[in-house]
Design a protein around this motif. Structure first.
Motif, PDB file in Angstrom:
ATOM      1  N   GLY A  85      15.561  -7.997  -2.428  1.00  0.00           N
ATOM      2  CA  GLY A  85      16.465  -6.864  -2.292  1.00  0.00           C
ATOM      3  C   GLY A  85      15.856  -5.537  -2.705  1.00  0.00           C
ATOM      4  N   HIS A  86      14.644  -5.543  -3.241  1.00  0.00           N
ATOM      5  CA  HIS A  86      14.009  -4.314  -3.741  1.00  0.00           C
ATOM      6  C   HIS A  86      12.864  -3.834  -2.848  1.00  0.00           C
ATOM      7  N   PHE A  87      12.728  -4.393  -1.654  1.00  0.00           N
ATOM      8  CA  PHE A  87      11.657  -3.947  -0.767  1.00  0.00           C
ATOM      9  C   PHE A  87      11.845  -2.490  -0.340  1.00  0.00           C
ATOM     10  N   ALA A  88      13.050  -2.116   0.035  1.00  0.00           N
ATOM     11  CA  ALA A  88      13.299  -0.748   0.513  1.00  0.00           C
ATOM     12  C   ALA A  88      13.302   0.231  -0.664  1.00  0.00           C
ATOM     13  N   ARG A  89      12.643   1.374  -0.500  1.00  0.00           N
ATOM     14  CA  ARG A  89      12.628   2.417  -1.536  1.00  0.00           C
ATOM     15  C   ARG A  89      13.918   3.214  -1.439  1.00  0.00           C
ATOM     16  N   GLN A  90      14.745   3.127  -2.482  1.00  0.00           N
ATOM     17  CA  GLN A  90      16.012   3.841  -2.524  1.00  0.00           C
ATOM     18  C   GLN A  90      15.834   5.262  -3.044  1.00  0.00           C
ATOM     19  N   SER A  91      16.765   6.119  -2.680  1.00  0.00           N
ATOM     20  CA  SER A  91      16.846   7.450  -3.286  1.00  0.00           C
ATOM     21  C   SER A  91      17.902   7.356  -4.382  1.00  0.00           C
ATOM     22  N   SER A  92      17.460   7.291  -5.630  1.00  0.00           N
ATOM     23  CA  SER A  92      18.347   6.995  -6.755  1.00  0.00           C
ATOM     24  C   SER A  92      18.947   8.271  -7.326  1.00  0.00           C
TER      25      SER A  92
ATOM     26  N   GLY B 258       0.805  -1.221   0.000  1.00  0.00           N
ATOM     27  CA  GLY B 258       0.000   0.000   0.000  1.00  0.00           C
ATOM     28  C   GLY B 258       0.838   1.271   0.000  1.00  0.00           C
ATOM     29  N   SER B 259       2.100   1.191   0.416  1.00  0.00           N
ATOM     30  CA  SER B 259       2.945   2.393   0.492  1.00  0.00           C
ATOM     31  C   SER B 259       4.344   2.106  -0.019  1.00  0.00           C
ATOM     32  N   LYS B 260       4.443   1.342  -1.091  1.00  0.00           N
ATOM     33  CA  LYS B 260       5.758   0.905  -1.599  1.00  0.00           C
ATOM     34  C   LYS B 260       6.635   2.045  -2.086  1.00  0.00           C
ATOM     35  N   ASP B 261       6.013   3.175  -2.488  1.00  0.00           N
ATOM     36  CA  ASP B 261       6.786   4.309  -2.987  1.00  0.00           C
ATOM     37  C   ASP B 261       7.000   5.390  -1.941  1.00  0.00           C
ATOM     38  N   ASP B 262       6.514   5.155  -0.742  1.00  0.00           N
ATOM     39  CA  ASP B 262       6.699   6.092   0.365  1.00  0.00           C
ATOM     40  C   ASP B 262       7.921   5.639   1.155  1.00  0.00           C
ATOM     41  N   ALA B 263       8.995   6.419   1.080  1.00  0.00           N
ATOM     42  CA  ALA B 263      10.246   6.012   1.720  1.00  0.00           C
ATOM     43  C   ALA B 263      10.094   5.885   3.229  1.00  0.00           C
ATOM     44  N   ALA B 264       9.166   6.647   3.814  1.00  0.00           N
ATOM     45  CA  ALA B 264       8.981   6.577   5.261  1.00  0.00           C
ATOM     46  C   ALA B 264       8.399   5.233   5.686  1.00  0.00           C
ATOM     47  N   VAL B 265       7.616   4.602   4.796  1.00  0.00           N
ATOM     48  CA  VAL B 265       7.007   3.304   5.097  1.00  0.00           C
ATOM     49  C   VAL B 265       7.854   2.168   4.543  1.00  0.00           C
ATOM     50  N   ALA B 266       8.203   2.282   3.259  1.00  0.00           N
ATOM     51  CA  ALA B 266       9.026   1.247   2.609  1.00  0.00           C
ATOM     52  C   ALA B 266      10.483   1.446   2.964  1.00  0.00           C
ATOM     53  N   SER B 267      10.750   1.386   4.250  1.00  0.00           N
ATOM     54  CA  SER B 267      12.085   1.669   4.765  1.00  0.00           C
ATOM     55  C   SER B 267      12.904   0.389   4.871  1.00  0.00           C
ATOM     56  N   HIS B 268      14.165   0.549   5.219  1.00  0.00           N
ATOM     57  CA  HIS B 268      15.023  -0.615   5.427  1.00  0.00           C
ATOM     58  C   HIS B 268      14.546  -1.416   6.632  1.00  0.00           C
ATOM     59  N   ALA B 269      13.948  -0.758   7.611  1.00  0.00           N
ATOM     60  CA  ALA B 269      13.448  -1.454   8.792  1.00  0.00           C
ATOM     61  C   ALA B 269      12.316  -2.406   8.414  1.00  0.00           C
ATOM     62  N   LEU B 270      11.365  -1.909   7.606  1.00  0.00           N
ATOM     63  CA  LEU B 270      10.270  -2.759   7.147  1.00  0.00           C
ATOM     64  C   LEU B 270      10.788  -3.866   6.243  1.00  0.00           C
TER      65      LEU B 270
END
Length: 370
Positions: A288-295, A252-264
């Protein structure tokens, strides 16, 4: 100024009182024996620079003033100390001295510290500088035969992605990127290659190379989204309640870095390891692609010419979520054209033609006091 029974002065002079050539150093102390017939204005406090002290200490006999600087990576044609010395020679304090000739100002910049020069080596540099009759820039280490460790490691061996990310902090604004995005920072191209600084460098530094990596990673993430969606829709797949909740939260929030964080991402990966069903194999392969990176893609002047701007065009027109840091490293006054007279393009203005691009411009070297 006295501190702990030790006397300090923001500006000191050492060397011959009647020196015709005077070096100006910052944070480096040269002895009278090393200087020989030359002198040195040694600056200990750079900001605010005491113009009055420099003017007073510079010998009346000085005909050449050499900014002797140590700069491992010089992003501009002239060193920062040179600009301050030029300000001193055109200051009110200098003009107040009637009939005093203004010395020729020279820029001597290398990766070697001024303290690395022996008396004989500095004498070679002095002899070279005395033969220059107009403002000039030269490498004192090369003249003295000093070998500096200014060779980039990636010129010897290729850097891994992690090594590139660590080294991005050595470029302007690089540390800011590290502080802002931390684990999320992903610099796809060779951000420290020589081509970024105006020399022919690795293919890995080009926007096309980095964009190819980012586009491939985006496709993999799209496949991950589809794999997670299929698993959640298939009621026959046995999932723990915790994993089902975590995957739903991520989807539901895969593109939100605050939710799709490395912790999650770490939480989901731990839950995946606890599951034994083969139905999750597709998700595991793309975990390996769960966390939203800042590219990010980091480049410089060459991106503003034909071949470079072609790669920039592909990045901007793709519509993908990619950030670009383009550093204007052209040597003034060659900022508008290269040595062949080819006019460079305004990359920022070009990007503004696309409604999906946000453009910001900052003059990092507009003032050395910032």
């Amino acid at each position: 100024m006295t501190l702990f029974d030790t006397s300090y002065s923001p500006v000191t002079y050492v060397g011959a009182a009647d020196a015709a050539l005077v070096y100006a150093t910052f944070g480096s102390e040269l002895s009278a024996e090393t200087l020989g017939a030359a002198g040195a204005v040694q600056i200990s406090l750079y900001r605010p620079l005491s113009v009055q002290a420099v003017v007073a200490l510079l010998p009346q006999s000085a005909t050449r003033l050499v900014a002797l600087e140590q700069v491992v990576r010089q992003p501009t044609a002239w060193g920062p100390l040179l600009f301050d010395l030029a300000t001193v020679l055109h200051s009110h304090e200098w003009e107040a001295q009637e009939d005093r000739a203004r010395p020729i100002i020279l820029d001597a910049v290398s990766a070697a510290s001024p303290t690395e020069f022996s008396a004989a080596q500095l004498a070679q540099v002095t002899k070279h500088a005395e033969e220059l009759n107009s403002p000039a820039h030269f490498d004192p280490a090369a003249i003295a035969g000093i070998t500096t460790s200014n060779t980039l490691a990636e010129d010897v061996a290729g850097l891994s992605v992690d090594e590139q990310k660590k080294r991005v902090e050595s470029i302007p604004y690089g540390q800011l990127l590290r502080d802002l995005f931390k684990q999320r920072l992903h610099v796809a191209n060779a951000a420290e290659s020589r081509s970024i600084w105006g020399d022919a460098g690795q293919v890995g530094s080009t926007p096309e190379f980095g964009f190819g990596q980012l586009a491939a990673a985006e496709r993999e993430r799209t496949r991950l989204v589809q794999a997670v969606t299929d698993v959640l829709r298939d009621v026959s797949v046995p999932l723990s309640k915790a994993l089902h909740t975590a995957l739903n939260q991520w989807l539901g929030s895969k593109d939100d870095a605050a939710v799709a964080s490395h912790a999650l991402a770490d939480e989901i990966n731990a839950l995946l390891d606890a599951e034994t069903t083969s139905s999750l194999d597709a998700v595991r392969r793309l975990r390996g692609h769960f966390a939203r990176q800042s590219s990010w893609l980091v480049g410089a002047d060459e991106w503003a010419y034909d071949l470079g701007s072609s790669g920039v065009h592909h990045v901007i027109s793709s519509g993908l979520n990619v950030n670009m840091l383009v550093l204007d490293t052209a040597q003034y006054p060659f900022a508008a054209t290269d040595k062949n007279g080819t006019r460079k393009k305004d990359v920022g203005l070009y990007a503004m033609n696309y409604g999906t691009a946000y453009v910001a411009s900052v003059a990092v070297y507009a003032s050395y006091t910032q």
